[in-house]
Design a protein around this motif. Structure first.
Motif, PDB file in Angstrom:
ATOM      1  N   GLY A   1     -45.129 -68.551  91.934  1.00 57.46           N
ATOM      2  CA  GLY A   1     -46.398 -68.964  91.357  1.00 57.46           C
ATOM      3  C   GLY A   1     -46.614 -70.426  91.690  1.00 57.46           C
ATOM      4  N   ALA A   2     -47.830 -70.756  92.107  1.00 55.08           N
ATOM      5  CA  ALA A   2     -48.158 -72.149  92.426  1.00 55.08           C
ATOM      6  C   ALA A   2     -49.286 -72.609  91.513  1.00 55.08           C
ATOM      7  N   GLU A   3     -49.119 -73.786  90.944  1.00 51.71           N
ATOM      8  CA  GLU A   3     -50.164 -74.456  90.179  1.00 51.71           C
ATOM      9  C   GLU A   3     -50.493 -75.714  90.940  1.00 51.71           C
ATOM     10  N   PHE A   4     -51.780 -76.005  91.102  1.00 51.10           N
ATOM     11  CA  PHE A   4     -52.124 -77.192  91.849  1.00 51.10           C
ATOM     12  C   PHE A   4     -53.419 -77.803  91.350  1.00 51.10           C
ATOM     13  N   SER A   5     -53.612 -79.059  91.724  1.00 52.57           N
ATOM     14  CA  SER A   5     -54.839 -79.766  91.385  1.00 52.57           C
ATOM     15  C   SER A   5     -55.318 -80.498  92.632  1.00 52.57           C
TER      16      SER A   5
END
Length: 136
Positions: free
Chosen positions: A59-63
């Motif tokens: 899972g990747a979370e990014f901004s």
């Protein structure tokens, strides 16, 4: 005295085994490779190139932050994937913050984290940060 020395040595070895990096964290790489405008800047599709141990779920979370005149456009998002063991393209969507500014073509800063999990444990170590050119 011999029993104390043996106990200390065994504890030291077990501590080294626990603190050693897992093969997944040692072999994992994440790179931001592209960013493409969606819906006139309401969102941006981010492409990551991820290499991780086959069979792990990720899972990747990014901004994404981008200068927009005298202001900053900001958004965040995420995506899920399954590792293949080789380099793979992972695409996720960043949505511009509600009430904020739209994204435009040009340079932006992408940051984020990746979690790689097995049914037993998760590795949260891969972090990425870099400039990316947002295109149409």
């Amino acid at each position: 005295m011999r029993r104390v020395t043996t106990t200390v040595a065994l504890l030291g070895l077990s501590l080294c085994a626990v603190l050693a990096p897992t093969p997944a964290s040692a072999a994992t790489t994440v790179e931001v490779t592209s960013a493409k405008l969606v819906a006139r800047g309401v969102a941006v599709d981010i492409t990551l190139t991820v290499t991780c141990e086959s069979g792990r779920d990720g899972g990747a979370e990014f901004s994404l932050r981008q200068r927009s005149g005298d202001n900053v456009a900001y958004g965040s998002g995420g995506t899920m994937f399954t590792c293949t063991g080789g380099p793979q393209a992972v695409i996720g969507r960043v949505y511009a913050e509600s009430g904020g500014f739209a994204f435009n073509r040009g340079i932006a800063l992408a940051t984020g984290n990746v979690a790689l999990c097995t049914p037993v444990d998760c590795d949260y170590s891969p972090h990425f940060e870099g400039e990316v050119r947002v295109t149409r």
